[in-house]
Design an enzyme around this catalytic site. Structure first.
Site, PDB file in Angstrom:
ATOM      1  N   LYS A  23       1.037  -1.089  -0.172  1.00  0.00           N
ATOM      2  CA  LYS A  23       0.157   0.105   0.029  1.00  0.00           C
ATOM      3  C   LYS A  23       0.911   1.383   0.280  1.00  0.00           C
ATOM      4  CE  LYS A  23      -2.310   0.940   3.896  1.00  0.00           C
ATOM      5  NZ  LYS A  23      -1.615  -0.322   4.501  1.00  0.00           N
ATOM      6  N   THR A  24       1.923   1.191   0.888  1.00  0.00           N
ATOM      7  CA  THR A  24       2.995   2.550   0.828  1.00  0.00           C
ATOM      8  C   THR A  24       3.500   2.735  -0.600  1.00  0.00           C
ATOM      9  OG1 THR A  24       3.012   2.114   3.105  1.00  0.00           O
ATOM     10  CG2 THR A  24       4.856   3.426   2.123  1.00  0.00           C
ATOM     11  N   LYS A  54       0.169  10.465   5.767  1.00  0.00           N
ATOM     12  CA  LYS A  54      -0.450   9.288   6.662  1.00  0.00           C
ATOM     13  C   LYS A  54      -0.923   9.855   8.014  1.00  0.00           C
ATOM     14  CE  LYS A  54       0.452   4.616   7.644  1.00  0.00           C
ATOM     15  NZ  LYS A  54       0.135   3.527   7.206  1.00  0.00           N
ATOM     16  N   ARG A 104       9.626   6.529   4.305  1.00  0.00           N
ATOM     17  CA  ARG A 104       9.784   5.637   3.097  1.00  0.00           C
ATOM     18  C   ARG A 104       9.250   6.267   1.765  1.00  0.00           C
ATOM     19  NH1 ARG A 104       7.336  -0.455   1.869  1.00  0.00           N
ATOM     20  NH2 ARG A 104       9.096  -1.278   0.563  1.00  0.00           N
ATOM     21  N   GLY A 116      -4.078   5.116   4.531  1.00  0.00           N
ATOM     22  CA  GLY A 116      -4.636   4.505   5.583  1.00  0.00           C
ATOM     23  C   GLY A 116      -3.514   3.498   6.414  1.00  0.00           C
ATOM     24  N   PRO A 120       3.817  -4.536 -10.590  1.00  0.00           N
ATOM     25  CA  PRO A 120       4.816  -5.663 -10.105  1.00  0.00           C
ATOM     26  C   PRO A 120       5.612  -5.416  -8.711  1.00  0.00           C
ATOM     27  CG  PRO A 120       5.639  -4.556 -11.870  1.00  0.00           C
ATOM     28  CD  PRO A 120       4.292  -3.871 -11.494  1.00  0.00           C
ATOM     29  N   ARG A 121       6.073  -6.498  -8.087  1.00  0.00           N
ATOM     30  CA  ARG A 121       7.199  -6.328  -7.344  1.00  0.00           C
ATOM     31  C   ARG A 121       8.248  -5.850  -7.750  1.00  0.00           C
ATOM     32  NH1 ARG A 121       4.770  -6.032  -2.259  1.00  0.00           N
ATOM     33  NH2 ARG A 121       3.117  -7.989  -2.086  1.00  0.00           N
TER      34      ARG A 121
END
EC number: 6.3.3.3
Length: 207
Positions: A16-17, A33, A47, A100, A183-184
């Site tokens: 999510k981040t 945040k 981050r 969130g 994608p990762r």
């Protein structure tokens, strides 16, 4: 109020981040945040700064809680009282991406969930979901929880390797827009995230 997009997830640690950072950087938006739990391993605000969001675009959290657990319990352990009025959306002319904590039904206090806060804000939500096993159930439950509170859903953004049937059926049964899939990334940095975000999402949807 300027364009605001809320980024929530079906669970914690699903990307999510990373998605919120990619979206904020792509739109030139501010990032916020409102409640950060767990400070030892760094914050999500720190981050997103490493992922391409300028420091000047990162707003301070309303609450910074040391204990790494659900905000309602972290606040109690830390001796902090979370006041919902302090979670009002920040004013400003620039676009805003709000992240969130954890999933849709994570408690902010013992009487209010994040989905309830989203309902108060009444701004479009992007639901971030992983593509792995279990995502259909988690995604559809999250969609139902948001809809039950009248929260507008912009769509679902998937994270991970492609799983066509799972992604398609979440969109079909949930009656939500399928926004794309991130994608990762390895390595994961501002440059690779920017390239992947522009390749996998139509930014006009978010504007």
């Amino acid at each position: 109020m300027s364009k605001t997009i809320i980024v929530t997830g079906t669970d914690t640690d699903i990307g999510k981040t990373v998605f919120a950072a990619g979206l904020a950087a792509a739109l030139g938006a501010r990032y916020w945040k409102p409640v950060q739990s767990g400070l030892v391993d760094g914050t999500d605000a720190a981050r997103v700064k490493t992922l391409g969001v300028p420091r000047t675009h990162i707003l301070p959290e309303a609450y910074r809680l040391a204990t790494p657990c659900s905000p309602h319990l972290a606040a109690e352990i830390d001796g902090v009282s979370i006041e919902v009025d302090r979670l009002a959306l920040p004013a400003g002319d620039d676009a805003l991406v709000v992240e969130g904590a954890g999933g849709v039904l994570v408690p902010v206090t013992r009487t209010m969930l994040f989905a309830d806060v989203f309902a108060r804000w009444n701004q479009p939500v992007v639901l971030v979901a992983r593509t792995g096993l279990g995502t259909i159930n988690h995604s559809l439950l999250s969609i139902e929880a948001l809809r039950a509170r009248g929260v507008p859903i912009l769509g679902v953004a998937f994270i991970g390797e492609p799983v066509e049937d799972s992604e398609a059926i979440v969109a079909e049964i949930g009656k939500v827009r399928r926004l794309g899939r991130l994608p990762r990334l390895d390595p994961l940095n501002g440059e690779t995230l920017e390239a992947a975000f522009h390749s996998n999402f139509d930014l006009e949807i978010f504007r």
